[in-house]
Design an enzyme around this catalytic site. Structure first.
Site, PDB file in Angstrom:
ATOM      1  N   LYS A  22       0.626  -1.071   0.004  1.00 23.34           N
ATOM      2  CA  LYS A  22       0.055  -0.187  -0.011  1.00 23.34           C
ATOM      3  C   LYS A  22       0.873   1.308   0.112  1.00 23.34           C
ATOM      4  CE  LYS A  22      -3.114   0.615   3.628  1.00 23.34           C
ATOM      5  NZ  LYS A  22      -3.333   1.793   3.953  1.00 23.34           N
ATOM      6  N   SER A  23       1.954   1.312   0.914  1.00 24.90           N
ATOM      7  CA  SER A  23       2.680   2.540   1.107  1.00 24.90           C
ATOM      8  C   SER A  23       3.324   2.642  -0.465  1.00 24.90           C
ATOM      9  CB  SER A  23       3.904   2.356   2.070  1.00 24.90           C
ATOM     10  OG  SER A  23       3.251   2.256   3.228  1.00 24.90           O
ATOM     11  N   ASP A 311       1.933  -1.184  12.023  1.00 26.04           N
ATOM     12  CA  ASP A 311       0.325  -1.548  11.400  1.00 26.04           C
ATOM     13  C   ASP A 311       0.123  -3.006  11.614  1.00 26.04           C
ATOM     14  OD1 ASP A 311       0.302   0.826  10.222  1.00 26.04           O
ATOM     15  OD2 ASP A 311       1.332   0.470   8.439  1.00 26.04           O
TER      16      ASP A 311
END
Ligand code: S3P
Length: 425
Positions: A22-23, A311
Site C-alpha cells: 500500500k505504501s 501496522d
C-alpha cells in the site's frame, strides 16, 4: 457486511497473491507527477485507498493509461482540479498530498471518509505552514476537509517529535520544491520508501542515520519504473495464521523485505515461530519470500522500533493471545490515531474473546490463554477486521463491518477461504 469464520485444521499454503504494498503504491502514483516522461507501475494495489490516490493524480491533470497490468502515468505539471480530492480512508494519501500540493500552483481541497476526517493532520499542516504553505482545515488546521493554496516554500531544518513516514514523506515532497537545501530529522527511523524511490528517480536525498538531507529539484526527475512488491503488513495476517495453527506452514512470496517493514515477523520469530527470509531480487528495496512455520509461542515485550511494526500490532496481538505468558506493547501511543484507536479496539476485541488484557495510555499487555468465539466490531478498521478473522481460525469468530478490508487487501477473503470455511451474513 458481516462474516463468520470457522476454526481451521492444519494447513500448508504458498501465497503468491498477497496484496501489493500500500505504501509503495500510493507513492508510485504521486511521485510520477514529479517526473518528465512516462512512469510505469505494475502490480499496483487495486484497493480503495490506493485507487483513490490514482484518481486524485488523474484529477490533478496526469495522463493515465491502464491496461489492467501496467499503469502508465505522465504529467506536465500539477493542475488545479475543479473537484474535491477524495482520499477516502487513507491517512497516507491525505498527508502525502499535503506535501505534494503545498507548492503546486492553484487551490486544492482534500477530503476523506468519516474516519479520516477525525484523524490528526496538524502533524503535517503545522510544519508545512511554518515553511510558508497556505493550508487550513477544521479545528485550526488539524482536521479535514483541508484546503491548500500552493505557495513558495522556504528551506527548513525540521526535527520531528514523532517517527512517522507520512510526516517525513510530506516534508520531503515539500523540500523538493523549497528554496534551498532542507534537513529532516526523526526520533526513530520510520519506513523509508519515499527516500529510496525518489533517489531511484534521481532526486538528491542523503540519509545519515535519522537525518535526511534533501536538495531541491533542479529539473524534473526520471520516470519511475516499478513493480510493486507484496505488502508485508498484509502478508503478516497469514504469518500469524500459520504461527497459531499447529502443524501449519505458509510461504509468502514476493514481499518487500525492507527492514523497516518486517519487524513484526522478527517479533513473531522471537516468540518461537520458525521464520526464514529469502531475498530473490533488489530494486529500490530487497524483495523475496518469507516462510512461517508453527511452533509453540511464548510471550514477548515489544517496545523499540515501534514504527517498524505499528501496522501489524493488531495481528501480532492475536499471536500474543495464543502464547504462553504475558506479552506487552509499550511506546505505541501512535496506535490511538490510526484508522481506529487500535489500543482500544484490540483491548476490547481480545477481552470479548475471553483474554485478559490491560490497557495503558501507550500500549497494552495480553495474557496468553484460550481464545473464545465472540462477535467483534471492526470499527471500520481493516486491520482490526482482518486480525479477528485470523483469530477465528483458532476458535471461530463473527466479525462485523468487514467491508473495510477492501481499503487495503481486496483478495483477503479469497485467501482466507483457502484455509477455512466462512459465511458472509
Ligand atoms: C505509512 C506510514 C505509517 C503507517 C501507514 C502507512 C506510509 O503511518 O501506519 O499505514 O505509507 O507512510 P505513520 O507515518 O503515521 O506512522
Amino acid at each position: 457486511m458481516k462474516i463468520e469464520v470457522f476454526p481451521c485444521s492444519d494447513f500448508s499454503l504458498n501465497i503468491a497473491e498477497i496484496a501489493p504494498d500500500k505504501s509503495i503504491s500510493h507513492r508510485s502514483v504521486m511521485f510520477s507527477m514529479l517526473a518528465s516522461g512516462t512512469s510505469e507501475i505494475t502490480n499496483f494495489l487495486r484497493a480503495e485507498d490506493t485507487l483513490n490516490s490514482l484518481e486524485i493524480v488523474r484529477k490533478l491533470g496526469a495522463k493515465i493509461t491502464d491496461d489492467g497490468v501496467t499503469i502508465k502515468i505522465s504529467s506536465d505539471g500539477i493542475k488545479e482540479s475543479s473537484d474535491v480530492l477524495d482520499c477516502g480512508n487513507s491517512g497516507t494519501g491525505m498527508r502525502l498530498f499535503c506535501g505534494l500540493l503545498s507548492s503546486a500552483e492553484g487551490h486544492f481541497i482534500l477530503n476523506g471518509d468519516e474516519y479520516l476526517r477525525r484523524r490528526p493532520m496538524k502533524r503535517v499542516t503545522a510544519p508545512l505552514i511554518n515553511i510558508g504553505a497556505k493550508l487550513d482545515g477544521r479545528n485550526n488546521g488539524d482536521l479535514a476537509p483541508l484546503s491548500i493554496r500552493g505557495a513558495s516554500l522556504k528551506s527548513f531544518d525540521y526535527e520531528s517529535k514523532i517517527a512517522s513516514a507520512q510526516v517525513k514523506s510530506a516534508m520531503i515532497l515539500a523540500a523538493l520544491r523549497a528554496d534551498g537545501v532542507c534537513t529532516y530529522t526523526e526520533p526513530e527511523l520510520s519506513r523509508d520508501h519515499t527516500e529510496r524511490m525518489l533517489q531511484g528517480m534521481g532526486a538528491t536525498i542523503k540519509v545519515d542515520g535519522l537525518k535526511t538531507t534533501i536538495s531541491p529539484m533542479k529539473e524534473l526527475l526520471s520516470p519511475l519504473i516499478i513493480r510493486v512488491p507484496a505488502d508485508p503488513s498484509s502478508a503478516f495476517f497469514f504469518a500469524v495464521a500459520a504461527a497459531i495453527t499447529p502443524n501449519s506452514h505458509v510461504l509468502l512470496e514476493g514481499v518487500t523485505l525492507n527492514e523497516t517493514r518486517i519487524e513484526a515477523f522478527k517479533a513473531l520469530e522471537r516468540m518461537g515461530a520458525n521464520i526464514i527470509y529469502e531475498v530473490t531480487q533488489n530494486k529500490y528495496e530487497p524483495i523475496g519470500n518469507i516462510s512461517v512455520k508453527y511452533a509453540p509461542l511464548k510471550a514477548i515485550t515489544v517496545e523499540y522500533n515501534i514504527s517498524w511494526l505499528i501496522d501489524e500490532l493488531p495481528a501480532l496481538s492475536i499471536a500474543f493471545a495464543c502464547a504462553e505468558g504475558v506479552s506487552s506493547v509499550k511506546n505505541a501511543q501512535e496506535l490511538r490515531v490510526k484508522e481506529s484507536d487500535r489500543i482500544a479496539t484490540v483491548v476490547s476485541g481480545l477481552s470479548a474473546c475471553g483474554i485478559l488484557v490491560t490497557e495503558y495510555e501507550d500500549g497494552y499487555s495480553v495474557k496468553g490463554g484460550v481464545l473464545s468465539s465472540a462477535t467483534i466490531d471492526s470499527h471500520g478498521d481493516h486491520r482490526i477486521a482482518m486480525s479477528f478473522m485470523i483469530a477465528g481460525l483458532n476458535c471461530g469468530m463473527n466479525v462485523e463491518d468487514v467491508a473495510c478490508v477492501y481499503t487495503s487487501f481486496p483478495n483477503f477473503f479469497e485467501l482466507l477461504q483457502k484455509i477455512t470455511r466462512v459465511e458472509f451474513k
